[in-house]
Design an enzyme around this catalytic site. Structure first.
Site, PDB file in Angstrom:
ATOM      1  N   HIS A 104       0.794  -1.254   0.022  1.00 30.28           N
ATOM      2  CA  HIS A 104       0.102  -0.109  -0.021  1.00 30.28           C
ATOM      3  C   HIS A 104       1.041   1.233  -0.049  1.00 30.28           C
ATOM      4  CE1 HIS A 104      -1.867   3.125   2.770  1.00 30.28           C
ATOM      5  NE2 HIS A 104      -2.451   3.312   1.613  1.00 30.28           N
ATOM      6  N   HIS A 144      12.054  -1.646   4.404  1.00 25.42           N
ATOM      7  CA  HIS A 144      12.358  -0.705   5.318  1.00 25.42           C
ATOM      8  C   HIS A 144      13.437   0.408   4.998  1.00 25.42           C
ATOM      9  CE1 HIS A 144       9.369  -1.395   8.496  1.00 25.42           C
ATOM     10  NE2 HIS A 144       9.325  -2.842   7.789  1.00 25.42           N
ATOM     11  N   GLY A 259     -17.528  10.362  -1.826  1.00 19.39           N
ATOM     12  CA  GLY A 259     -16.443   9.886  -2.901  1.00 19.39           C
ATOM     13  C   GLY A 259     -16.977   8.530  -3.920  1.00 19.39           C
ATOM     14  N   ARG A 260     -16.287   8.551  -4.850  1.00 17.33           N
ATOM     15  CA  ARG A 260     -16.447   7.289  -5.537  1.00 17.33           C
ATOM     16  C   ARG A 260     -16.241   5.891  -4.931  1.00 17.33           C
ATOM     17  NH1 ARG A 260     -17.692   6.592 -10.765  1.00 17.33           N
ATOM     18  NH2 ARG A 260     -16.606   4.723 -11.833  1.00 17.33           N
TER      19      ARG A 260
END
Length: 309
Positions: A104, A144, A259-260
């Site tokens: 993400h 990291h 929102g969408r």
């Protein structure tokens, strides 16, 4: 404050990421340009049933509103009632191979407009985090270290340590009492040091995403797997769904601001399973995720492993 420069950067970042993912997967992302009745719109780029990515979405949005939703004013109650602009790039990638981790990324800017004669409030936010199923220590270390490198020019190891802790705290599934994955970095409400510094830091995070993740995806995409691995991947993906629908402020903001929906829920994996009170057998590869990886390790202190291990 140069909103146009931020918008240009976010659109360019989206295109660069999509182009590299298309190179890796070999299939094109579809594009869906949309508008929001209250103001603004965006461009969603999506790949489903790809050769490498079972589902992957890279969203750009720039939307406006007349009144900040509750999720945006929870920590800034003095801004309630202001008109606002929000823009950013958000992506979630769910590879098909269970040995390749979900990832993400989000980079964003928010402006709460003041009444005539007042000063606008603005801030940046973002971060990236890694969610493996059959994890490799070398992948966590590499990810990291890339996160650290993105932040070094702006505050050294201390800033990275702060944003890593913030990520560990934010992506903790409270009702499960476990982290979503092995973390990364997370920041919000960033305005300290002025616009130029904050925009530069946000650009650095965005620019470090491909070096952080693409080598991992390319190392793991073709490793052999079977139904057992796919089954555990689907089970652990359930944790991803739980966090995004219950705790994630970005999801809540999108839904509360009308929102969408398709773009907001693009982060959800395509195949998910739940079981009642299931636990892996001790000593199995599945148990290794819990005992060795979902424990808040200091990945920067780990030795550098040889790629392919």
């Amino acid at each position: 404050m140069n909103v146009d420069a931020v918008r240009h950067y976010f659109l360019d970042l989206q295109q660069r990421i999509v182009a590299d993912l298309e190179r890796i997967d070999g299939q094109p992302f579809r594009g869906d340009e949309w508008t929001r009745p209250e103001g603004g719109g965006g461009l969603s780029r999506l790949l489903e049933e790809g050769a490498v990515l079972e589902r992957g979405g890279v969203n750009f949005s720039h939307v406006q509103g007349t009144k900040l939703p509750p999720s945006a004013t929870a920590h800034r109650p003095e801004l309630a009632g202001r008109t606002w602009d929000a823009m950013g790039v958000s992506l979630v990638l769910h590879p098909r191979n269970p040995h390749a981790p979900t990832v993400h990324l989000n980079v964003r800017m928010f402006v709460a407009h003041a009444a005539k004669g007042g000063a606008d409030a603005w801030w940046f936010g973002g971060g990236m985090d890694l969610t493996p199923y059959y994890p490799f220590a070398e992948d966590a270390v590499h990810f990291h270290r890339s996160c650290r490198d993105a932040l070094l020019p702006f505050g050294g190891p201390e800033l990275h340590a702060k944003y890593k802790r913030w990520c560990d705290d934010y992506f903790f599934i409270r009702h499960r009492k476990e982290p979503r994955g092995v973390g990364g970095i997370f920041f919000d409400d960033l305005s300290e040091g002025g616009f130029d510094r904050c925009f530069a830091l946000t650009r650095s995070v965005g620019d470090h995403f491909l070096p952080a993740y693409a080598p991992i995806l390319e190392r793991r995409r073709d490793l052999p797997y079977g139904e057992r691995e796919r089954d555990f991947q689907a089970y652990r993906r359930g944790r991803y769904v739980e966090f995004n629908l219950v705790w994630d402020r970005g999801t809540l903001f999108g839904l509360q601001s009308n929102g969408r929906t398709e773009a907001i829920l693009m982060s959800l994996p395509p195949v998910v399973k739940w079981r009642y009170d299931w636990k892996p057998e001790p000593g199995t590869p599945e148990a290794l995720l819990y005992t060795d990886f979902l424990i808040g390790r200091d990945w920067l202190a780990e030795p550098v492993a040889t790629p392919g291990s």
